[in-house]
Design an enzyme around this catalytic site. Structure first.
Site, PDB file in Angstrom:
ATOM      1  N   HIS A   1       0.845  -1.206   0.000  1.00 32.57           N
ATOM      2  CA  HIS A   1       0.000   0.000   0.000  1.00 32.57           C
ATOM      3  C   HIS A   1       0.875   1.249   0.000  1.00 32.57           C
ATOM      4  CE1 HIS A   1       0.719  -0.770   4.279  1.00 32.57           C
ATOM      5  NE2 HIS A   1       0.394   0.468   4.549  1.00 32.57           N
TER       6      HIS A   1
ATOM      7  N   ASP B   1       5.867   4.203   5.192  1.00 29.92           N
ATOM      8  CA  ASP B   1       6.684   3.157   5.826  1.00 29.92           C
ATOM      9  C   ASP B   1       6.638   1.842   5.047  1.00 29.92           C
ATOM     10  OD1 ASP B   1       3.976   2.921   6.686  1.00 29.92           O
ATOM     11  OD2 ASP B   1       4.584   1.657   8.370  1.00 29.92           O
TER      12      ASP B   1
ATOM     13  N   HIS C   1      -7.451  -1.837   5.504  1.00 25.93           N
ATOM     14  CA  HIS C   1      -6.407  -0.880   5.912  1.00 25.93           C
ATOM     15  C   HIS C   1      -6.544   0.490   5.247  1.00 25.93           C
ATOM     16  CE1 HIS C   1      -2.765   0.332   7.868  1.00 25.93           C
ATOM     17  NE2 HIS C   1      -2.194   0.637   6.715  1.00 25.93           N
TER      18      HIS C   1
ATOM     19  N   HIS D   1      -5.276  -1.479  11.719  1.00 29.33           N
ATOM     20  CA  HIS D   1      -4.395  -2.647  11.758  1.00 29.33           C
ATOM     21  C   HIS D   1      -5.154  -3.777  12.441  1.00 29.33           C
ATOM     22  CE1 HIS D   1      -0.509  -0.950  10.496  1.00 29.33           C
ATOM     23  NE2 HIS D   1      -0.935   0.172  11.055  1.00 29.33           N
TER      24      HIS D   1
ATOM     25  N   HIS E   1       6.587  -6.232  11.459  1.00 32.37           N
ATOM     26  CA  HIS E   1       5.843  -4.982  11.655  1.00 32.37           C
ATOM     27  C   HIS E   1       5.210  -4.928  13.048  1.00 32.37           C
ATOM     28  CE1 HIS E   1       3.013  -1.675  10.892  1.00 32.37           C
ATOM     29  NE2 HIS E   1       3.669  -1.430   9.772  1.00 32.37           N
TER      30      HIS E   1
END
Length: 774
Positions: A97, A101, A185, A423, A445
């Site tokens: 995506h 980050d 998300h 998340h 992550h």
């Protein structure tokens, strides 16, 4: 000789549905390419700079390529130096995506390393990625940032290279199969499923199974997964229900503006910001007493990107799509877009959404420093904050903070935290694992402590699942020993093989699929080209045809004699065909022309023929030739004992040498049966001679010269030379003599039609496999 360029590849563990499987037994030990290696070079026991390298069967795939929000410049990048030798060989980069980050290191990776592979994103991800990073480049240019990682040309180069994929679309590259699925998300977020040699790996990226105001929840891929690489941002935490979370958010904002304060909501320009705008706009519509309080959204970038949101409304949930039929839900009634702090009237209460989300720099940091000392004001942090950022620091409510100009100021505003980060939480993660049931789970992550707690909980809940938590630049190795399966195609399966049959064909391997084909079918089932090399060789030969044919028949079994017209004069020359593959044309008293299609077996036989002809030519007396005068025997008759006796008598009468008249060379066309009889007599003689050498003297039967008697220490046996059978009460002796006879026959008989003696040596052209009838 059939030439084919084999595609490189390996066997998969998957099963194909077809009539016949041929399985090569696995060798002992583990081969290097049976090891699947996963190395996080970012997001290993941390949140930020997501980047995971996967290696298996010589294929290399990178998932995500982001920067760390707590750092700037080169130190914010993934640890590319730890995989420097792998970078030129990486086949694919799959970006889940558009968040920085996960995607902001792509221009650097494409433009400033030796990466030569392909890059894939979904359509919205590519559109927003381009806008986000163009903004990043502009801001870096304005601030003359010495830590600038890439420039506009690097970004443009990456945009040219990025290929777009849709959810559920299947892409194949270099033996790697890729499918992407909706991850929730943010708009366009994808989970990537890759398959290499039948082993399936699912990378979730950031995902949320909970539907919100505008996005659908993540889907569960409908396939068996071998390895799951999954985010662990929230560890064992459980999110509060969506309606409660929204109520707490709107209440926190309401309380601040009610006391005439300014409410700062730091967000990233895209993603959760759109969700929060939908909630605030709806709340303001429902509460007229707030209409005098402005909501500002300071992001020219977000305004530009709203066009992307409108374009991809079909990728959102039913609620938004239904609303879109009436009016655009992203055209807000109570929200004002402003360019920056200069055009902002800083009087009275207001709500201000500004980026970035972790207060590291930019407009959100400026406003925070301006407002943080007034206790009427408040900040609502709506997303996950990474260790080392100001947003994370103020959640512990320190007495003062340090401004960017290194001045300490008191922290008096109220700090609220309401998670809208979309998340997965513990319930979503464990439900997802329960549905997929992967044998191996790799956590990425996530903060090291959260990840450790999550691992313990998952191990307790799923006792058979292997849960791994690699740190950055540390690899985990998983062994997969896939079943080696080849599919037979074409004429080779006209007669299906039985157990332990030998299959002769060419093994064609491409992208981990394997087919065994007849050489003649290669062009039908592949794009490979085949060539036949025709060999022609002339050998000097001044001996008789009779010497030639007699010698060849002692060595080779399948021989056809004929004549062939050559030249314009109608001359017919004797021709011998061996095994339907090799042709000898006899030029009387001059030469032999040898013709054949070149392949491993034919070349080997021709080598032996050439050696044989050369030996005859150099020393014809060394060749033992059988008597040719058997034309009176009927071809159809069986060879009898009387025939053998007559042959023996005639051999005694036969004089060595050819006819006295050397000027006229006679070609004697010898009966096939007579030569067969002569060869049989030769075999009997050889068997008798070699048995005597091995077991001592045998006594010849008084009434039948083709029966031998053996007697040693009361061990008795009778050998019938005509039928090559043994009689004895002593089974061990019987077996021993029979085995000796078999070995003698094998050594003195002509080479058999099926050429098994030769073919079994020919490992390249033969694939001996067990037949699998699954």
């Amino acid at each position: 000789m059939h030439h084919n360029n084999h595609h490189h590849g390996h066997h998969g563990r998957y099963q194909h549905h077809h009539n016949q499987h041929l399985k090569r037994p696995l060798k002992g030990g583990t081969e290097d390419d049976d090891i699947l290696e996963i190395t996080p070079i970012g997001s290993g026991s941390e949140v930020g700079r997501s980047c995971v390298l996967l290696k298996y069967k010589g294929k290399k795939v990178m998932f995500d390529c982001g920067v760390h929000p707590a750092y700037s410049g080169l130190v914010s990048l993934p640890f590319f130096d730890s995989i420097e030798s792998d970078i030129p060989d990486i086949d694919l980069l799959l970006v889940s995506h558009f968040h920085l980050d996960h995607a902001a290191a792509v221009p650097y990776f494409v433009g400033k390393t030796k990466f030569k592979g392909r890059v894939f994103m979904t359509h919205p991800t590519k559109a927003i990625y381009g806008m986000l990073l163009s903004d990043y480049v502009k801001v870096s240019n304005i601030t003359r940032d010495d830590d600038m990682l890439f420039d506009k040309s690097d970004l443009d180069r990456s945009l040219e290279k990025i290929e777009k994929v849709r959810y559920r679309q299947k892409v194949e590259h270099n033996g790697i199969k890729v499918t992407c699925f909706n991850a929730g998300h943010v708009l366009g977020a994808a989970m990537f499923m890759i398959e290499i040699a039948g082993v399936k790996i699912l990378y979730t990226g950031d995902f949320s199974r909970q539907e919100d105001r505008h996005l659908m929840g993540a889907e569960t891929p409908p396939v068996k997964v071998d390895v799951l690489i999954i985010e662990s941002t929230y560890g064992v935490q459980v999110h509060e229900p969506r309606l409660e979370r929204e109520k707490r958010f709107t209440s926190s904002v309401h309380q601040v503006v009610e006391r005439n304060g300014k409410c700062l909501i730091p967000v990233f320009a895209l993603g959760r910001a759109q969700e929060l705008l939908l909630i605030l706009d709806e709340y303001w519509i429902a509460n007229p007493q707030l209409h005098h309080v402005p909501i500002y959204y300071a992001s020219a970038l977000a305004k530009k990107c709203m066009g992307v949101y409108r374009t991809y409304i079909n990728m959102m949930n039913d609620r938004v799509r239904a609303q879109f039929d009436v009016s655009n839900p992203f055209e807000f009634k109570h929200i004002k877009n402003i360019k920056g702090i200069e055009s902002f009237d800083d009087r009275g209460p207001c709500v201000f959404m500004a980026s970035p989300g972790m207060l590291q720099s930019g407009l959100s940091r400026q406003l925070f420093e301006r407002w943080c000392s007034d206790k009427r004001n408040g900040i609502v942090i709506p997303g996950y904050s990474v260790e080392g950022t100001l947003a994370k620091h103020i959640m512990s409510e320190p007495a003062e903070i340090t401004r960017l100009d290194n001045v300490n100021v008191p922290l008096n505003l109220t700090v609220s935290y309401v998670s809208f980060s979309a998340h997965s939480d513990f319930l979503q993660t464990s439900e997802f694992i329960q549905e997929i049931q992967p044998p191996h789970v790799v956590l990425v992550h996530g903060d090291a402590n959260e990840m450790s707690r999550l691992r313990q909980s998952l191990v307790a809940k799923f006792k058979t699942i292997n849960v791994l938590t690699p740190k950055n630049a540390m690899s985990v190795a998983l062994e997969f020993r896939p079943e080696k399966v080849a599919k037979t195609l074409g004429s080779i399966i006209t007669n299906p093989p039985k157990q332990n049959d030998i299959i002769q064909g060419i093994l064609v391997t491409k992208d981990f699929t394997h087919h065994i084909l007849s050489a003649s079918d290669i062009h039908n089932y592949t794009n490979l080209k085949t060539n036949i090399i025709k060999q022609k060789l002339t050998l000097p030969f001044a001996q008789t045809y009779h010497i030639l044919i007699s010698t060849l028949e002692q060595i080779y079994e399948q021989i056809i004699e004929s004549t062939e017209s050559t030249g314009g004069g109608g001359n017919e020359k004797p021709t011998i065909t061996i095994y339907n593959e090799i042709k000898l044309i006899y030029n009387i008293g001059v030469s032999i022309i040898l013709e054949w299609n070149s392949n491993t077996v034919n070349d080997m036989i021709c080598d032996s023929i050439i050696a044989l002809i050369s030996q005859i030519e150099l020393n014809p007396l060394s060749i033992k030739v059988r008597n040719p005068n058997f034309n009176n025997i009927d071809e159809k008759e069986e060879i009898t004992k009387d025939d053998i006796e007559k042959e023996k008598e005639k051999e005694k009468e036969q004089q060595d040498g050819d006819d006295d008249d050397d000027d006229e060379i006679q070609i004697k066309v010898v009966s096939r049966k007579s030569r067969k009889l002569s060869n049989k007599l030769n075999t009997i003689t050889e068997v008798k001679l070699l048995l005597e050498q091995q077991y001592g003297n045998f006594k010849v039967d008084e009434n039948d010269p083709l029966i031998l008697h053996f007697n040693l220490d009361n061990q008795k046996a009778i050998i019938h030379l005509e039928t090559l059978t043994v009689e004895s009460l002593d089974q061990i002796l019987k077996q021993k003599i029979e085995n000796s006879i078999k070995r003698i026959i094998l050594s003195v008989s002509p080479i058999g039609n099926n050429l098994n003696q030769i073919n079994n040596q020919d490992n390249e052209n033969n694939i001996k496999m067990e037949t699998d009838f699954k």
